[in-house]
Every structure is written in C-alpha cells, then in structure tokens.
Design a protein around this motif. Structure first.
Motif, mmCIF file in Angstrom:
data_model
loop_
_atom_site.group_PDB
_atom_site.id
_atom_site.type_symbol
_atom_site.label_atom_id
_atom_site.label_comp_id
_atom_site.label_asym_id
_atom_site.label_seq_id
_atom_site.Cartn_x
_atom_site.Cartn_y
_atom_site.Cartn_z
ATOM 1 N N THR A 156 0.942 -1.352 0.074
ATOM 2 C CA THR A 156 0.052 -0.059 0.085
ATOM 3 C C THR A 156 0.812 1.150 0.016
ATOM 4 O O THR A 156 1.728 1.440 0.673
ATOM 5 C CB THR A 156 -0.961 0.096 1.431
ATOM 6 N N LYS A 157 0.489 1.948 -0.844
ATOM 7 C CA LYS A 157 1.323 3.296 -0.922
ATOM 8 C C LYS A 157 0.698 4.670 -0.598
ATOM 9 O O LYS A 157 -0.356 4.815 -1.115
ATOM 10 C CB LYS A 157 1.948 3.507 -2.299
ATOM 11 N N VAL A 158 1.144 5.358 0.480
ATOM 12 C CA VAL A 158 0.415 6.583 0.952
ATOM 13 C C VAL A 158 1.253 7.909 0.596
ATOM 14 O O VAL A 158 2.350 7.565 0.829
ATOM 15 C CB VAL A 158 0.143 6.342 2.329
ATOM 16 N N LEU A 159 0.366 8.694 0.191
ATOM 17 C CA LEU A 159 1.208 10.122 -0.101
ATOM 18 C C LEU A 159 0.420 11.237 0.867
ATOM 19 O O LEU A 159 -0.757 11.274 0.873
ATOM 20 C CB LEU A 159 1.021 10.520 -1.611
ATOM 21 N N MET A 160 1.408 11.983 1.452
ATOM 22 C CA MET A 160 0.890 13.137 2.480
ATOM 23 C C MET A 160 1.284 14.289 1.491
ATOM 24 O O MET A 160 2.353 14.737 0.955
ATOM 25 C CB MET A 160 1.597 12.952 3.585
ATOM 26 N N VAL A 161 0.032 15.271 1.626
ATOM 27 C CA VAL A 161 0.233 16.547 0.751
ATOM 28 C C VAL A 161 -0.186 17.719 1.548
ATOM 29 O O VAL A 161 -0.946 17.840 2.274
ATOM 30 C CB VAL A 161 -0.616 16.412 -0.582
ATOM 31 N N CYS A 162 0.739 18.742 1.570
ATOM 32 C CA CYS A 162 0.375 20.033 1.964
ATOM 33 C C CYS A 162 1.040 21.029 0.964
ATOM 34 O O CYS A 162 1.076 20.636 -0.209
ATOM 35 C CB CYS A 162 1.154 20.465 3.306
ATOM 36 N N LEU A 163 1.048 22.451 1.244
ATOM 37 C CA LEU A 163 1.194 23.356 0.298
ATOM 38 C C LEU A 163 2.664 23.194 -0.026
ATOM 39 O O LEU A 163 2.744 23.234 -1.491
ATOM 40 C CB LEU A 163 1.001 24.625 0.809
ATOM 41 N N GLY A 164 3.508 23.496 0.700
ATOM 42 C CA GLY A 164 4.918 23.714 0.212
ATOM 43 C C GLY A 164 5.702 22.308 0.148
ATOM 44 O O GLY A 164 6.942 22.249 0.120
ATOM 45 N N ASN A 165 5.299 21.131 1.236
ATOM 46 C CA ASN A 165 6.036 19.870 1.606
ATOM 47 C C ASN A 165 7.182 20.198 2.458
ATOM 48 O O ASN A 165 8.251 19.607 2.109
ATOM 49 C CB ASN A 165 6.312 19.414 0.274
ATOM 50 N N ILE A 166 7.025 21.258 3.292
ATOM 51 C CA ILE A 166 8.227 21.640 4.130
ATOM 52 C C ILE A 166 7.667 21.524 5.660
ATOM 53 O O ILE A 166 8.814 21.579 6.440
ATOM 54 C CB ILE A 166 8.889 23.089 3.847
ATOM 55 N N CYS A 167 6.522 21.438 5.922
ATOM 56 C CA CYS A 167 5.985 21.753 7.364
ATOM 57 C C CYS A 167 4.970 20.465 7.701
ATOM 58 O O CYS A 167 5.600 19.661 8.303
ATOM 59 C CB CYS A 167 5.132 23.032 7.441
ATOM 60 N N ARG A 168 4.076 20.464 7.060
ATOM 61 C CA ARG A 168 2.775 19.398 7.629
ATOM 62 C C ARG A 168 3.244 18.115 6.919
ATOM 63 O O ARG A 168 3.283 17.016 7.749
ATOM 64 C CB ARG A 168 1.580 19.919 7.128
ATOM 65 N N SER A 169 3.323 18.042 5.537
ATOM 66 C CA SER A 169 3.351 16.688 4.942
ATOM 67 C C SER A 169 4.656 15.966 5.577
ATOM 68 O O SER A 169 4.743 14.632 5.348
ATOM 69 C CB SER A 169 3.169 16.753 3.528
ATOM 70 N N PRO A 170 5.670 16.956 5.343
ATOM 71 C CA PRO A 170 7.079 15.993 5.832
ATOM 72 C C PRO A 170 6.873 15.188 7.194
ATOM 73 O O PRO A 170 7.296 14.175 7.558
ATOM 74 C CB PRO A 170 8.082 16.934 5.953
ATOM 75 N N LEU A 171 6.140 15.898 8.165
ATOM 76 C CA LEU A 171 5.956 15.498 9.500
ATOM 77 C C LEU A 171 4.972 14.156 9.225
ATOM 78 O O LEU A 171 5.322 13.185 10.052
ATOM 79 C CB LEU A 171 5.194 16.568 10.370
ATOM 80 N N ALA A 172 3.839 14.523 8.617
ATOM 81 C CA ALA A 172 2.793 13.331 8.380
ATOM 82 C C ALA A 172 3.642 12.040 7.771
ATOM 83 O O ALA A 172 3.351 10.914 8.072
ATOM 84 C CB ALA A 172 1.788 13.660 7.501
ATOM 85 N N GLU A 173 4.617 12.360 6.980
ATOM 86 C CA GLU A 173 5.258 11.261 6.229
ATOM 87 C C GLU A 173 6.225 10.460 7.279
ATOM 88 O O GLU A 173 6.104 9.440 7.590
ATOM 89 C CB GLU A 173 6.278 11.502 5.206
ATOM 90 N N GLY A 174 6.816 11.341 8.189
ATOM 91 C CA GLY A 174 7.904 10.797 9.150
ATOM 92 C C GLY A 174 7.049 10.267 10.273
ATOM 93 O O GLY A 174 7.619 8.945 10.632
ATOM 94 N N ILE A 175 6.010 10.550 10.784
ATOM 95 C CA ILE A 175 5.176 10.078 11.602
ATOM 96 C C ILE A 175 4.462 8.780 11.287
ATOM 97 O O ILE A 175 4.683 7.615 12.018
ATOM 98 C CB ILE A 175 4.181 11.096 12.246
ATOM 99 N N LEU A 176 3.799 8.815 10.124
ATOM 100 C CA LEU A 176 3.355 7.458 9.781
ATOM 101 C C LEU A 176 4.321 6.343 9.422
ATOM 102 O O LEU A 176 3.834 5.077 9.648
ATOM 103 C CB LEU A 176 2.244 7.907 8.527
ATOM 104 N N GLN A 177 5.421 6.579 9.083
ATOM 105 C CA GLN A 177 6.374 5.661 8.625
ATOM 106 C C GLN A 177 6.752 5.130 9.836
ATOM 107 O O GLN A 177 7.254 3.746 9.783
ATOM 108 C CB GLN A 177 7.713 6.263 7.950
ATOM 109 N N THR A 178 6.897 5.657 11.018
ATOM 110 C CA THR A 178 7.246 4.896 12.202
ATOM 111 C C THR A 178 5.970 4.171 12.812
ATOM 112 O O THR A 178 6.279 3.179 13.732
ATOM 113 C CB THR A 178 7.464 6.021 13.530
ATOM 114 N N LYS A 179 4.769 4.060 12.226
ATOM 115 C CA LYS A 179 3.737 3.301 12.869
ATOM 116 C C LYS A 179 3.394 2.177 11.972
ATOM 117 O O LYS A 179 2.438 1.483 12.305
ATOM 118 C CB LYS A 179 2.687 4.329 12.990
ATOM 119 N N VAL A 180 4.165 2.054 10.876
ATOM 120 C CA VAL A 180 3.504 1.079 9.738
ATOM 121 C C VAL A 180 4.918 0.051 9.588
ATOM 122 O O VAL A 180 5.952 0.381 9.398
ATOM 123 C CB VAL A 180 2.879 1.617 8.609
ATOM 124 N N ASP A 181 4.515 -1.046 8.848
ATOM 125 C CA ASP A 181 5.523 -1.972 8.604
ATOM 126 C C ASP A 181 6.108 -1.520 7.069
ATOM 127 O O ASP A 181 5.211 -1.393 6.189
ATOM 128 C CB ASP A 181 5.029 -3.442 8.465
#
Length: 151
Positions: free
Chosen positions: A2-27
């Motif tokens: 399964t491939k998940v993409l997190m999107v915000c405006l500039g990809n510097i604040c919210r979506s990088p956090l979402a990417e990093g956080i979700l990566q720690t919670k999934v296999d």
C-alpha cells in the motif's frame, strides 16, 4: 504494498511531519509513505527547520526528506492521498482525471472524530504551532496506521 502520499502546500512543514510520523507506525515492508506539496516553492529543499526540530523532539529524523511537487503521476503511484487542508484538497482534485483518482484523496483529519477538518499551516507562526500540528498529525496517523496494519 500500500502506498500513501501526504500532501500540503510547500512540502516543508505538515506533509514531511505526516510522512515521518506514519512511517514509524507501519511496516515498511507493506506500506510505503511519501510526501509532496501542491506548490513548487521548495523543490529539493529539506523540510522547515522547525518541523525537523519538533520531529527530533519526538525521536523522528525527517532531515533526509526533500521537498517535491505533487504530480498527476502520483494518482497512479499511490493508493491513498491525504491532504492537510481544503485548499490542498481542491488543488489535488483539480489535477485528477477521473472519479477513481478523486476517490483516493482525503483530508487527513477526516480520520479523527473531530470538528477540526484542517491541519493548520504553522509556517508563519512560532514553534508552538509546529508542536500542536505534530500532535494533530500524530493522532490522525495513529488511526490511519491501525487501519493499514489491519489489512
């Protein structure tokens, strides 16, 4: 996978956090997580230093991430596209070519049973905004991870 993409405006604040956080919670053998921005302002740059700092505070290193712009190819490459706010939602939906692509797009906070629908953009605020955004995203990612890990 399964491939998940997190999107915000500039990809510097919210979506990088979402990417990093979700990566720690999934296999990582079963779920790939990436992020992008609807604007191309920071392509190739690291996330905002305040995002890096708040992530580091909670044991995450997102400094290796590089900003990129959302592309129509992302509809083919990803199964689920989570956007941080309604403006990003409208921007991503406008790039879709069909209903199948549109159905992949969701507001991140729609996973929470909350009146809050948008992750606020902390860019123009202080560090406390990054702290509260981290916790909002973390709560949503916890629910997303439970659903993804149950598959």
């Amino acid at each position: 996978m399964t491939k998940v993409l997190m999107v915000c405006l500039g990809n510097i604040c919210r979506s990088p956090l979402a990417e990093g956080i979700l990566q720690t919670k999934v296999d990582p053998q079963k779920i790939l997580v990436d992020s992008a921005g609807t604007g191309g302002y920071h392509i190739g740059s690291q996330p905002d230093q305040r995002s890096i700092a708040v992530a580091r505070k909670y044991g995450l290193d997102i400094s290796h991430q590089r900003c990129r712009k959302f592309d129509t190819q992302d509809f083919a490459d990803f199964d689920i596209i989570y956007v941080m706010d309604k403006s990003n939602y409208e921007h991503v939906i406008a790039k879709s070519r069909n209903q199948s692509e549109q159905m992949k797009v969701k507001l991140l906070l729609s996973e929470l049973n909350s009146n809050l629908q948008e992750v606020p953009d902390p860019y123009y605020g202080g560090e406390d905004g990054f702290e509260s955004v981290f916790h909002l995203i973390d709560n949503a990612c916890e629910i997303i991870a439970q659903k993804l890990n149950a598959k």
